[in-house]
Design a protein around this motif. Sequence first.
Motif, PDB file in Angstrom:
ATOM      1  N   UNK A 192      -5.999  20.101 -19.636  1.00  0.00           N
ATOM      2  CA  UNK A 192      -6.937  19.517 -18.438  1.00  0.00           C
ATOM      3  C   UNK A 192      -6.814  20.454 -17.280  1.00  0.00           C
ATOM      4  N   UNK A 193      -5.781  21.779 -16.926  1.00  0.00           N
ATOM      5  CA  UNK A 193      -5.824  22.043 -15.829  1.00  0.00           C
ATOM      6  C   UNK A 193      -5.525  23.235 -15.836  1.00  0.00           C
ATOM      7  N   UNK A 194      -4.914  23.695 -17.609  1.00  0.00           N
ATOM      8  CA  UNK A 194      -4.720  25.388 -18.094  1.00  0.00           C
ATOM      9  C   UNK A 194      -5.715  26.414 -18.605  1.00  0.00           C
ATOM     10  N   UNK A 238     -11.423  22.847 -25.628  1.00  0.00           N
ATOM     11  CA  UNK A 238     -11.636  23.823 -25.433  1.00  0.00           C
ATOM     12  C   UNK A 238     -12.650  23.792 -24.060  1.00  0.00           C
ATOM     13  N   UNK A 239     -12.400  23.233 -24.015  1.00  0.00           N
ATOM     14  CA  UNK A 239     -13.348  23.232 -23.122  1.00  0.00           C
ATOM     15  C   UNK A 239     -12.746  23.377 -21.538  1.00  0.00           C
ATOM     16  N   UNK A 240     -14.019  24.000 -21.038  1.00  0.00           N
ATOM     17  CA  UNK A 240     -13.443  24.183 -19.344  1.00  0.00           C
ATOM     18  C   UNK A 240     -11.785  23.398 -18.433  1.00  0.00           C
ATOM     19  N   UNK A 241     -11.413  24.713 -17.653  1.00  0.00           N
ATOM     20  CA  UNK A 241     -10.726  23.724 -17.121  1.00  0.00           C
ATOM     21  C   UNK A 241     -10.491  24.074 -15.767  1.00  0.00           C
ATOM     22  N   UNK A 242      -8.880  23.991 -15.199  1.00  0.00           N
ATOM     23  CA  UNK A 242      -9.518  24.949 -13.595  1.00  0.00           C
ATOM     24  C   UNK A 242      -8.576  26.082 -13.840  1.00  0.00           C
ATOM     25  N   UNK A 243      -7.956  26.393 -15.137  1.00  0.00           N
ATOM     26  CA  UNK A 243      -6.653  27.680 -15.576  1.00  0.00           C
ATOM     27  C   UNK A 243      -6.038  28.539 -14.251  1.00  0.00           C
ATOM     28  N   UNK A 244      -5.136  26.617 -13.978  1.00  0.00           N
ATOM     29  CA  UNK A 244      -3.578  26.657 -13.178  1.00  0.00           C
ATOM     30  C   UNK A 244      -2.888  27.947 -14.360  1.00  0.00           C
ATOM     31  N   UNK A 245      -2.151  28.700 -13.584  1.00  0.00           N
ATOM     32  CA  UNK A 245      -1.331  29.271 -14.746  1.00  0.00           C
ATOM     33  C   UNK A 245       0.383  28.616 -14.362  1.00  0.00           C
ATOM     34  N   UNK A 246       1.571  29.161 -15.225  1.00  0.00           N
ATOM     35  CA  UNK A 246       2.466  28.087 -14.590  1.00  0.00           C
ATOM     36  C   UNK A 246       2.878  29.460 -13.535  1.00  0.00           C
ATOM     37  N   UNK A 247       4.703  28.267 -12.583  1.00  0.00           N
ATOM     38  CA  UNK A 247       4.603  29.394 -11.483  1.00  0.00           C
ATOM     39  C   UNK A 247       5.982  29.218 -11.439  1.00  0.00           C
ATOM     40  N   UNK A 248       6.826  30.151 -11.078  1.00  0.00           N
ATOM     41  CA  UNK A 248       8.050  29.882 -10.508  1.00  0.00           C
ATOM     42  C   UNK A 248       7.876  29.822  -8.449  1.00  0.00           C
ATOM     43  N   UNK A 249       9.341  28.789  -8.490  1.00  0.00           N
ATOM     44  CA  UNK A 249       9.398  28.801  -6.997  1.00  0.00           C
ATOM     45  C   UNK A 249      11.262  28.995  -6.345  1.00  0.00           C
ATOM     46  N   UNK A 250      10.658  29.815  -5.831  1.00  0.00           N
ATOM     47  CA  UNK A 250      12.239  30.112  -5.218  1.00  0.00           C
ATOM     48  C   UNK A 250      11.992  29.333  -4.097  1.00  0.00           C
ATOM     49  N   UNK A 251      14.217  28.812  -3.398  1.00  0.00           N
ATOM     50  CA  UNK A 251      14.171  27.957  -2.406  1.00  0.00           C
ATOM     51  C   UNK A 251      15.733  28.601  -2.191  1.00  0.00           C
TER      52      UNK A 251
END
Length: 460
Positions: free
Chosen positions: A318-320, A344-357
């Motif tokens: 739904x977001x990818x 398979x319809x449209x989503x928001x195309x968010x990619x996985x992310x790396x977070x450094x803290x």
Amino acid sequence: MYKNRLAAAVLMALAPMGAMATNGYFSHGYGMKAKGMGWAATATASDAFGGANNPAAMVWAGDRMDIGLDLFSPRRDVSRTGSSGFGTGMDGSVNSGSNLFAIPEFGYNKMLGWNMSAGITVYGNGGMNTDYDGGQIAAVGTACGTQAQGFNQASQQAGPYNLLCGAGKLGVNFEQLIISPTFAMKVNQDHSFGASLQIARQQFKAEGLSSFYGYTSPAASGVGFAAGNNLTNRGDDTTWGYGLKLGWMGKVSDAVSLGASYTTKTKMGKFNKYKDLFAGQGYFDINGSMNLGIAVKATPKVTIAADYERIDYSSIRSIANSSRTPGDGLPPFGGIPNSLGCDTCRGFRWASVNVLKLGIEYQYSQDLLLRAGYNHTDNPIPATDVTFNIIAPGVVKDHVTLGFTYNVSKVSEVTMAYMHAFKNSVSGPSLFNSWLGDNATDKIQMYQNSLGIAYSRKFQ
């Protein structure tokens, strides 16, 4: 008396929450101590928020209760420039309203002997809010007017329009609450394991997307693509689901601790009121994540902590899913029907992310601990998909934090934390260009501030 306080704290933590978009749409931290250190908390054990950070930490935290409230202020604005030709009249800009949200949190932990503990953590996992006034695009005769008349048979609005060519105000409100019962156990003097059940509640509403009625899939609406009855302006919808968080913590020396946690995907129920909007007929699961952390006692007064996190946004269709389809790029109006709501319809195309803290804690005096932190995340939104993300502009990347804990007495303390997320923007070709032969550029941007306070009670 303590039971009454505990009941009141749980009720407060279950109150409605607001937007929390920082690391994508996840919060920048859980618990005020973690927030003051940039959320470098996987290898530390200083409060009852192990159910959110690392379940294995709870058995080191002792008997305690923590209750806090974070005032969160995201500032979002969007714009479209450079429209020409058939798209004349599409330019506009608007700032989001609803700029202050109160986000409660609660943790309680009880030791069951020296080597076991049971507790509960209640927290806002993440969310997103946008609240744009409408009327940026004037009326029939613009590209929005043509779009609305051609594909919005359900309303036949005559304008003015919002930046997504819909009627009235534009925006979403999305909230995730996690209730996390936790059990942890030491396997020896130096190592512990823990598990938390993630009981999740999601709430969502959308408004102002009426120009997309003609995009919906028969598989989603069940009544043909022209209806889109469950797309927008349906009020609040709520879903529940369950997941699991697992953790390990180990003291490898007197000065060094390590930690790791893994959160499974949380399978959620369907947003029936918005099954024409989300890919997968309304399903919006909560993605999994993984954390690795280290904490080093650099001196008797200074502790330095660092974490790495991977947030798996790309596993949730739904977001990818891409906001663009193979039929786009065939103006006028190419590839629009049947492109919202299906698997398979449209989503928001968010990619996985790396977070450094990175966080540092300094024992200034016997009663005062000072903290500072830095949190950097990837931007999940590509330039090609900016238009759909006008309603979800989670693009901030860099956060700085400050905090402190003051011992009010031997059994109680007050903690405060401040966060500033620096302004970041993403620009890209408008999605409307593909359908209307235009040359417009859409831009989304955000910055944030938050200030929180927590009270903690230790039970001896």
